[in-house]
Design a protein around this motif. Structure first.
Motif: not given
Length: 265
Positions: A43-60, A167-177
């Protein structure tokens, strides 16, 4: 008890390197092992949840206003619905919003949550999905929620907004090498492989960034396979020849491709 590997399996004796995280691609390894391949996980990347609490609250809080929820990756499906169900505890809270995805693998990720996509792109790219919305007259005056990662391009959102969508966007995950395990990297560089598999542009770029340290000598270099056009484009731009591209973004299609290119005659 482990199943005995048959010598007449189509990929028997073939060494295949997977570059996606095991937690995202365990079923890939299992499927290719069923075809007889020896699997090396690098594996050359790691995928994990992003800290999107404020944006997620507003959208939900105003979730019912969306006409379309759009997923551009299976990772987006998994991370979004995990966060959504933690908040609402009921899949019916999605309401009447329609669901759109970029390809078969993303549609399959939805089915794991017992959801069906209302629109699947003809080709597994964000641009093609945007073209479908415009062609089907589903953009103007519609409200969209795009589920994204930190490396998603803005092409889809720009196309929709140009066509008159909100259009609204909600980031939910991050990809890092990530650096490959030293033992695995050293083994790959020394012994090579028959096939090197890339399931995302992020993994492709991570390999290109480490190519000089990882690539075996010429006679041991593997054939390179990409899951889709976007991934293939990253590899080609980086100077790596692509030997094959799956017809759709599924392990079944990729397995057929490997059998075609590397399988026993």
């Amino acid at each position: 008890m482990c199943a005995t590997l048959r010598n007449d399996s189509p990929l028997a004796g073939r060494r295949v390197v997977l570059t996606r995280p095991p937690e995202a691609g365990g079923h890939w390894a299992a499927h290719l092992r069923e075809l007889g391949a020896e699997i090396v996980e690098m594996p050359l990347i790691t995928i994990h949840a992003t800290d999107n609490g404020k944006a997620r609250k507003e959208i939900f809080e105003q979730f019912g206003r969306y006409d379309w929820i759009v997923f551009t990756s299976a990772n987006g499906v998994r991370h979004f619905l995990t966060q959504f169900l933690a908040e609402f505890n009921d899949i019916r809270a999605l309401g009447l919003a329609k669901l759109a995805v970029v390809g078969a693998a993303t549609a399959e990720a939805l089915r794991h949550f017992h959801l069906q996509a209302d629109l699947v792109a003809d080709k597994p790219t964000a641009q093609n999905l945007g073209e479908r919305f415009v062609k089907d007259d589903e953009a103007e005056n519609r409200q969209f929620l795009l589920i994204t990662g930190n490396r998603n391009a803005d092409v889809l959102g720009e196309m929709l907004e140009t066509a008159g969508a909100i259009v609204d966007s909600l980031p939910v995950y991050e990809t890092t090498e990530r650096e490959p395990e030293p033992v695995v990297a050293a083994d790959f560089k020394k012994n090579g492989a028959d096939a090197l598999i890339f399931a995302s542009g992020s993994a492709a770029q991570a390999y290109l960034d480490r190519r000089s340290k990882l690539e075996p000598k010429a006679d041991l270099r593997p054939k390179v396979f990409a899951i889709g056009p976007s991934t293939a484009a990253v590899l080609t731009k980086g100077g790596l020849n692509v030997d094959g591209q799956a017809v759709d973004a599924t392990i079944e299609a990729l397995g057929k491709l490997l059998v075609q290119k590397l399988g026993r005659k």
